[in-house]
Design a protein around this motif. Sequence first.
Motif, PDB file in Angstrom:
ATOM      1  N   GLU A 296       0.834  -1.203   0.000  1.00  7.86           N
ATOM      2  CA  GLU A 296       0.000   0.000   0.000  1.00  7.86           C
ATOM      3  C   GLU A 296       0.870   1.254   0.000  1.00  7.86           C
ATOM      4  O   GLU A 296       0.566   2.222  -0.703  1.00  7.86           O
ATOM      5  CB  GLU A 296      -0.945  -0.004   1.193  1.00  7.86           C
ATOM      6  N   PHE A 297       1.933   1.251   0.781  1.00  7.40           N
ATOM      7  CA  PHE A 297       2.845   2.386   0.816  1.00  7.40           C
ATOM      8  C   PHE A 297       3.482   2.587  -0.549  1.00  7.40           C
ATOM      9  O   PHE A 297       3.566   3.712  -1.053  1.00  7.40           O
ATOM     10  CB  PHE A 297       3.921   2.153   1.880  1.00  7.40           C
ATOM     11  N   GLN A 298       3.922   1.504  -1.170  1.00  6.18           N
ATOM     12  CA  GLN A 298       4.536   1.593  -2.491  1.00  6.18           C
ATOM     13  C   GLN A 298       3.549   2.130  -3.528  1.00  6.18           C
ATOM     14  O   GLN A 298       3.924   2.905  -4.409  1.00  6.18           O
ATOM     15  CB  GLN A 298       5.088   0.231  -2.915  1.00  6.18           C
ATOM     16  N   ALA A 299       2.285   1.741  -3.425  1.00  3.77           N
ATOM     17  CA  ALA A 299       1.266   2.250  -4.352  1.00  3.77           C
ATOM     18  C   ALA A 299       1.089   3.755  -4.159  1.00  3.77           C
ATOM     19  O   ALA A 299       0.947   4.502  -5.144  1.00  3.77           O
ATOM     20  CB  ALA A 299      -0.054   1.524  -4.131  1.00  3.77           C
ATOM     21  N   ARG A 300       1.126   4.226  -2.911  1.00  5.49           N
ATOM     22  CA  ARG A 300       1.013   5.662  -2.657  1.00  5.49           C
ATOM     23  C   ARG A 300       2.223   6.407  -3.218  1.00  5.49           C
ATOM     24  O   ARG A 300       2.084   7.502  -3.767  1.00  5.49           O
ATOM     25  CB  ARG A 300       0.846   5.939  -1.159  1.00  5.49           C
ATOM     26  N   ILE A 301       3.404   5.814  -3.094  1.00  7.71           N
ATOM     27  CA  ILE A 301       4.606   6.437  -3.670  1.00  7.71           C
ATOM     28  C   ILE A 301       4.432   6.597  -5.177  1.00  7.71           C
ATOM     29  O   ILE A 301       4.713   7.661  -5.738  1.00  7.71           O
ATOM     30  CB  ILE A 301       5.868   5.608  -3.369  1.00  7.71           C
ATOM     31  N   ARG A 302       3.979   5.554  -5.838  1.00 11.61           N
ATOM     32  CA  ARG A 302       3.820   5.618  -7.292  1.00 11.61           C
ATOM     33  C   ARG A 302       2.808   6.688  -7.688  1.00 11.61           C
ATOM     34  O   ARG A 302       3.014   7.424  -8.662  1.00 11.61           O
ATOM     35  CB  ARG A 302       3.416   4.254  -7.834  1.00 11.61           C
TER      36      ARG A 302
ATOM     37  N   ILE B 231       2.053   9.445  -6.011  1.00 10.34           N
ATOM     38  CA  ILE B 231       2.675  10.751  -5.793  1.00 10.34           C
ATOM     39  C   ILE B 231       3.707  11.038  -6.873  1.00 10.34           C
ATOM     40  O   ILE B 231       3.787  12.155  -7.388  1.00 10.34           O
ATOM     41  CB  ILE B 231       3.285  10.832  -4.374  1.00 10.34           C
ATOM     42  N   LEU B 232       4.502  10.039  -7.239  1.00 11.92           N
ATOM     43  CA  LEU B 232       5.482  10.231  -8.310  1.00 11.92           C
ATOM     44  C   LEU B 232       4.799  10.640  -9.607  1.00 11.92           C
ATOM     45  O   LEU B 232       5.265  11.548 -10.303  1.00 11.92           O
ATOM     46  CB  LEU B 232       6.297   8.956  -8.531  1.00 11.92           C
ATOM     47  N   ASP B 233       3.701   9.979  -9.932  1.00 15.63           N
ATOM     48  CA  ASP B 233       2.972  10.312 -11.152  1.00 15.63           C
ATOM     49  C   ASP B 233       2.445  11.743 -11.096  1.00 15.63           C
ATOM     50  O   ASP B 233       2.535  12.484 -12.071  1.00 15.63           O
ATOM     51  CB  ASP B 233       1.819   9.333 -11.388  1.00 15.63           C
ATOM     52  N   GLU B 234       1.894  12.147  -9.948  1.00 18.14           N
ATOM     53  CA  GLU B 234       1.372  13.500  -9.794  1.00 18.14           C
ATOM     54  C   GLU B 234       2.501  14.529  -9.920  1.00 18.14           C
ATOM     55  O   GLU B 234       2.353  15.532 -10.618  1.00 18.14           O
ATOM     56  CB  GLU B 234       0.684  13.655  -8.444  1.00 18.14           C
ATOM     57  N   GLU B 235       3.610  14.283  -9.260  1.00 21.14           N
ATOM     58  CA  GLU B 235       4.735  15.218  -9.298  1.00 21.14           C
ATOM     59  C   GLU B 235       5.347  15.283 -10.691  1.00 21.14           C
ATOM     60  O   GLU B 235       5.749  16.347 -11.145  1.00 21.14           O
ATOM     61  CB  GLU B 235       5.796  14.837  -8.266  1.00 21.14           C
ATOM     62  N   ARG B 236       5.424  14.153 -11.357  1.00 24.21           N
ATOM     63  CA  ARG B 236       5.977  14.127 -12.712  1.00 24.21           C
ATOM     64  C   ARG B 236       5.141  15.018 -13.623  1.00 24.21           C
ATOM     65  O   ARG B 236       5.678  15.806 -14.410  1.00 24.21           O
ATOM     66  CB  ARG B 236       6.013  12.696 -13.250  1.00 24.21           C
ATOM     67  N   ALA B 237       3.822  14.922 -13.482  1.00 21.43           N
ATOM     68  CA  ALA B 237       2.942  15.744 -14.315  1.00 21.43           C
ATOM     69  C   ALA B 237       3.160  17.229 -14.037  1.00 21.43           C
ATOM     70  O   ALA B 237       3.225  18.040 -14.971  1.00 21.43           O
ATOM     71  CB  ALA B 237       1.481  15.360 -14.062  1.00 21.43           C
TER      72      ALA B 237
END
Length: 65
Positions: A44-50, A52-58
């Motif tokens: 679940e933590f790893q899914a949240r990281i992904r 956030i990464l997607d949001e920040e990348r955008a």
Amino acid sequence: MTLRLPDEQARELEAVARVDETTVSDAVRTAIGDHIEARRNDREFQARIRRILDEERAVLERLAK
């Protein structure tokens, strides 16, 4: 880095370190390392990281234009 603990928790940590024949600093470093490793293995933590990464990348891609 400064770490402020409630008095009772600080006393307990000192006691644990003494029994483990280590320093409080080493005990804290070990606990932090264990916590980080647990997060690496938490799906679940790893899914949240992904997410956030997607949001920040955008956001970064928009700023780079």
